[in-house]
Design a protein around this motif. Structure first.
Motif, PDB file in Angstrom:
ATOM      1  N   MET A   1     -91.976 -39.780 -49.117  1.00 12.84           N
ATOM      2  CA  MET A   1     -91.735 -38.475 -48.530  1.00 12.84           C
ATOM      3  C   MET A   1     -92.336 -37.407 -49.437  1.00 12.84           C
ATOM      4  O   MET A   1     -92.103 -37.409 -50.633  1.00 12.84           O
ATOM      5  N   THR A   2     -93.095 -36.481 -48.863  1.00 14.29           N
ATOM      6  CA  THR A   2     -93.706 -35.422 -49.648  1.00 14.29           C
ATOM      7  C   THR A   2     -92.796 -34.198 -49.660  1.00 14.29           C
ATOM      8  O   THR A   2     -92.078 -33.942 -48.699  1.00 14.29           O
ATOM      9  N   SER A   3     -92.865 -33.460 -50.746  1.00 14.33           N
ATOM     10  CA  SER A   3     -92.068 -32.233 -50.814  1.00 14.33           C
ATOM     11  C   SER A   3     -92.974 -31.049 -50.505  1.00 14.33           C
ATOM     12  O   SER A   3     -94.178 -31.085 -50.752  1.00 14.33           O
ATOM     13  N   LEU A   4     -92.369 -30.026 -49.977  1.00 14.68           N
ATOM     14  CA  LEU A   4     -93.113 -28.813 -49.668  1.00 14.68           C
ATOM     15  C   LEU A   4     -93.306 -28.003 -50.936  1.00 14.68           C
ATOM     16  O   LEU A   4     -92.517 -28.075 -51.872  1.00 14.68           O
ATOM     17  N   ALA A   5     -94.361 -27.219 -50.955  1.00 12.37           N
ATOM     18  CA  ALA A   5     -94.594 -26.317 -52.078  1.00 12.37           C
ATOM     19  C   ALA A   5     -93.479 -25.273 -52.114  1.00 12.37           C
ATOM     20  O   ALA A   5     -92.919 -24.925 -51.072  1.00 12.37           O
ATOM     21  N   PRO A   6     -93.143 -24.782 -53.293  1.00 11.05           N
ATOM     22  CA  PRO A   6     -92.110 -23.750 -53.358  1.00 11.05           C
ATOM     23  C   PRO A   6     -92.532 -22.522 -52.557  1.00 11.05           C
ATOM     24  O   PRO A   6     -93.707 -22.178 -52.501  1.00 11.05           O
ATOM     25  N   VAL A   7     -91.569 -21.893 -51.955  1.00  6.51           N
ATOM     26  CA  VAL A   7     -91.835 -20.714 -51.131  1.00  6.51           C
ATOM     27  C   VAL A   7     -91.420 -19.478 -51.913  1.00  6.51           C
ATOM     28  O   VAL A   7     -90.341 -19.432 -52.496  1.00  6.51           O
ATOM     29  N   ASP A   8     -92.279 -18.488 -51.927  1.00  7.16           N
ATOM     30  CA  ASP A   8     -91.969 -17.219 -52.562  1.00  7.16           C
ATOM     31  C   ASP A   8     -91.070 -16.437 -51.602  1.00  7.16           C
ATOM     32  O   ASP A   8     -91.482 -16.106 -50.493  1.00  7.16           O
ATOM     33  N   THR A   9     -89.854 -16.158 -52.015  1.00  2.28           N
ATOM     34  CA  THR A   9     -88.875 -15.546 -51.108  1.00  2.28           C
ATOM     35  C   THR A   9     -88.720 -14.042 -51.308  1.00  2.28           C
ATOM     36  O   THR A   9     -87.781 -13.448 -50.788  1.00  2.28           O
ATOM     37  N   ALA A  10     -89.621 -13.403 -52.010  1.00  2.00           N
ATOM     38  CA  ALA A  10     -89.499 -11.969 -52.288  1.00  2.00           C
ATOM     39  C   ALA A  10     -89.487 -11.118 -51.016  1.00  2.00           C
ATOM     40  O   ALA A  10     -88.931 -10.027 -51.012  1.00  2.00           O
ATOM     41  N   LEU A  11     -90.088 -11.609 -49.949  1.00  7.71           N
ATOM     42  CA  LEU A  11     -90.126 -10.849 -48.693  1.00  7.71           C
ATOM     43  C   LEU A  11     -88.911 -11.124 -47.808  1.00  7.71           C
ATOM     44  O   LEU A  11     -88.755 -10.492 -46.763  1.00  7.71           O
ATOM     45  N   LEU A  12     -88.071 -12.044 -48.225  1.00  7.07           N
ATOM     46  CA  LEU A  12     -86.913 -12.396 -47.410  1.00  7.07           C
ATOM     47  C   LEU A  12     -85.923 -11.239 -47.274  1.00  7.07           C
ATOM     48  O   LEU A  12     -85.380 -11.017 -46.191  1.00  7.07           O
ATOM     49  N   LEU A  13     -85.705 -10.490 -48.340  1.00 13.32           N
ATOM     50  CA  LEU A  13     -84.745  -9.384 -48.270  1.00 13.32           C
ATOM     51  C   LEU A  13     -85.187  -8.265 -47.315  1.00 13.32           C
ATOM     52  O   LEU A  13     -84.379  -7.817 -46.494  1.00 13.32           O
ATOM     53  N   PRO A  14     -86.440  -7.816 -47.346  1.00 14.41           N
ATOM     54  CA  PRO A  14     -86.836  -6.826 -46.341  1.00 14.41           C
ATOM     55  C   PRO A  14     -86.733  -7.381 -44.912  1.00 14.41           C
ATOM     56  O   PRO A  14     -86.346  -6.657 -43.983  1.00 14.41           O
ATOM     57  N   MET A  15     -87.047  -8.660 -44.734  1.00 12.76           N
ATOM     58  CA  MET A  15     -86.915  -9.260 -43.399  1.00 12.76           C
ATOM     59  C   MET A  15     -85.452  -9.278 -42.964  1.00 12.76           C
ATOM     60  O   MET A  15     -85.128  -8.934 -41.818  1.00 12.76           O
ATOM     61  N   ALA A  16     -84.558  -9.667 -43.875  1.00 17.92           N
ATOM     62  CA  ALA A  16     -83.128  -9.705 -43.559  1.00 17.92           C
ATOM     63  C   ALA A  16     -82.589  -8.302 -43.270  1.00 17.92           C
ATOM     64  O   ALA A  16     -81.721  -8.126 -42.410  1.00 17.92           O
ATOM     65  N   THR A  17     -83.131  -7.314 -43.967  1.00 14.75           N
ATOM     66  CA  THR A  17     -82.714  -5.933 -43.721  1.00 14.75           C
ATOM     67  C   THR A  17     -83.103  -5.493 -42.318  1.00 14.75           C
ATOM     68  O   THR A  17     -82.332  -4.825 -41.628  1.00 14.75           O
ATOM     69  N   HIS A  18     -84.282  -5.898 -41.871  1.00 15.36           N
ATOM     70  CA  HIS A  18     -84.679  -5.562 -40.498  1.00 15.36           C
ATOM     71  C   HIS A  18     -83.776  -6.271 -39.488  1.00 15.36           C
ATOM     72  O   HIS A  18     -83.402  -5.696 -38.466  1.00 15.36           O
ATOM     73  N   VAL A  19     -83.420  -7.510 -39.760  1.00 15.14           N
ATOM     74  CA  VAL A  19     -82.491  -8.237 -38.881  1.00 15.14           C
ATOM     75  C   VAL A  19     -81.138  -7.517 -38.845  1.00 15.14           C
ATOM     76  O   VAL A  19     -80.530  -7.373 -37.779  1.00 15.14           O
ATOM     77  N   ALA A  20     -80.687  -7.027 -40.000  1.00 25.12           N
ATOM     78  CA  ALA A  20     -79.422  -6.281 -40.052  1.00 25.12           C
ATOM     79  C   ALA A  20     -79.511  -5.003 -39.221  1.00 25.12           C
ATOM     80  O   ALA A  20     -78.539  -4.628 -38.544  1.00 25.12           O
ATOM     81  N   LEU A  21     -80.663  -4.341 -39.242  1.00 23.71           N
ATOM     82  CA  LEU A  21     -80.855  -3.152 -38.408  1.00 23.71           C
ATOM     83  C   LEU A  21     -80.713  -3.512 -36.932  1.00 23.71           C
ATOM     84  O   LEU A  21     -80.036  -2.814 -36.178  1.00 23.71           O
ATOM     85  N   ALA A  22     -81.343  -4.602 -36.514  1.00 21.09           N
ATOM     86  CA  ALA A  22     -81.233  -5.036 -35.119  1.00 21.09           C
ATOM     87  C   ALA A  22     -79.775  -5.365 -34.770  1.00 21.09           C
ATOM     88  O   ALA A  22     -79.294  -5.004 -33.693  1.00 21.09           O
ATOM     89  N   ALA A  23     -79.066  -6.008 -35.685  1.00 19.91           N
ATOM     90  CA  ALA A  23     -77.656  -6.330 -35.447  1.00 19.91           C
ATOM     91  C   ALA A  23     -76.829  -5.055 -35.300  1.00 19.91           C
ATOM     92  O   ALA A  23     -75.964  -4.958 -34.416  1.00 19.91           O
ATOM     93  N   LEU A  24     -77.099  -4.069 -36.153  1.00 20.20           N
ATOM     94  CA  LEU A  24     -76.401  -2.785 -36.055  1.00 20.20           C
ATOM     95  C   LEU A  24     -76.663  -2.130 -34.702  1.00 20.20           C
ATOM     96  O   LEU A  24     -75.753  -1.579 -34.078  1.00 20.20           O
ATOM     97  N   LEU A  25     -77.894  -2.191 -34.246  1.00 18.80           N
ATOM     98  CA  LEU A  25     -78.227  -1.612 -32.942  1.00 18.80           C
ATOM     99  C   LEU A  25     -77.480  -2.330 -31.814  1.00 18.80           C
ATOM    100  O   LEU A  25     -77.051  -1.696 -30.847  1.00 18.80           O
ATOM    101  N   TYR A  26     -77.306  -3.658 -31.922  1.00 17.12           N
ATOM    102  CA  TYR A  26     -76.506  -4.384 -30.932  1.00 17.12           C
ATOM    103  C   TYR A  26     -75.064  -3.891 -30.933  1.00 17.12           C
ATOM    104  O   TYR A  26     -74.457  -3.712 -29.872  1.00 17.12           O
ATOM    105  N   VAL A  27     -74.517  -3.658 -32.113  1.00 17.09           N
ATOM    106  CA  VAL A  27     -73.141  -3.148 -32.208  1.00 17.09           C
ATOM    107  C   VAL A  27     -73.056  -1.765 -31.568  1.00 17.09           C
ATOM    108  O   VAL A  27     -72.141  -1.489 -30.777  1.00 17.09           O
ATOM    109  N   LEU A  28     -74.007  -0.874 -31.913  1.00 18.65           N
ATOM    110  CA  LEU A  28     -74.010   0.466 -31.336  1.00 18.65           C
ATOM    111  C   LEU A  28     -74.156   0.431 -29.820  1.00 18.65           C
ATOM    112  O   LEU A  28     -73.502   1.193 -29.100  1.00 18.65           O
ATOM    113  N   LEU A  29     -75.000  -0.456 -29.318  1.00 16.76           N
ATOM    114  CA  LEU A  29     -75.191  -0.571 -27.875  1.00 16.76           C
ATOM    115  C   LEU A  29     -73.913  -1.055 -27.200  1.00 16.76           C
ATOM    116  O   LEU A  29     -73.543  -0.562 -26.130  1.00 16.76           O
TER     117      LEU A  29
END
Length: 140
Positions: A1-29
């Motif tokens: 079984m081969t392992s995947l190369a490590p993933v740089d997760t520095a962009l994960l937080l801005p992506m999660a923040t955008h998801v949180a914005l969408a979730a907030l908009l669902y709550v407001l709606l």
């Protein structure tokens, strides 16, 4: 079984923040639609106090699944290829622009200002794609 190369997760937080914005908009709606759907928070005359803002929240929520799609795709590919500071800065610039865009669209009817703020988001994503192409097409 081969392992995947490590993933740089520095962009994960801005992506999660955008998801949180969408979730907030669902709550407001949900809150804005509550008087019409469940009768919760209706005015004495039976009207919905959020009737004027509900369509703007709904439209903004739909916007979160249009141009931002290109943001998320670029971020995922950049995480696989490896990111650098410019990509992280552009990602946060995009997220800040999306938050501002949501505020303008939901709280005002100023289409000109909304268009200017959208341009910020648009250019940030184009910048991410430029970095992505530069990274992917650069000779090894």
């Amino acid at each position: 079984m081969t392992s995947l190369a490590p993933v740089d997760t520095a962009l994960l937080l801005p992506m999660a923040t955008h998801v949180a914005l969408a979730a907030l908009l669902y709550v407001l709606l949900t809150i804005a639609r509550a008087p019409a759907i469940w009768g919760i928070g209706r005015r004495a005359d039976g009207s919905n106090p959020w009737a004027t803002v509900e369509p703007r929240i709904s439209a903004n929520l739909s916007n979160q699944f249009e141009w931002p799609l290109f943001f998320h795709v670029a971020c995922v590919v950049l995480m696989l290829l490896g990111t650098h500071h410019a990509a992280i800065a552009l990602a946060w610039f995009f997220v800040a622009g999306r938050v501002l865009h949501s505020g303008v669209q939901v709280l005002t009817t100023n289409v000109r200002l909304r268009g200017l703020v959208f341009t910020v988001n648009f250019l940030a994503v184009l910048g991410l794609w430029g970095l992505l192409l530069q990274r992917a097409l650069a000779p090894a």
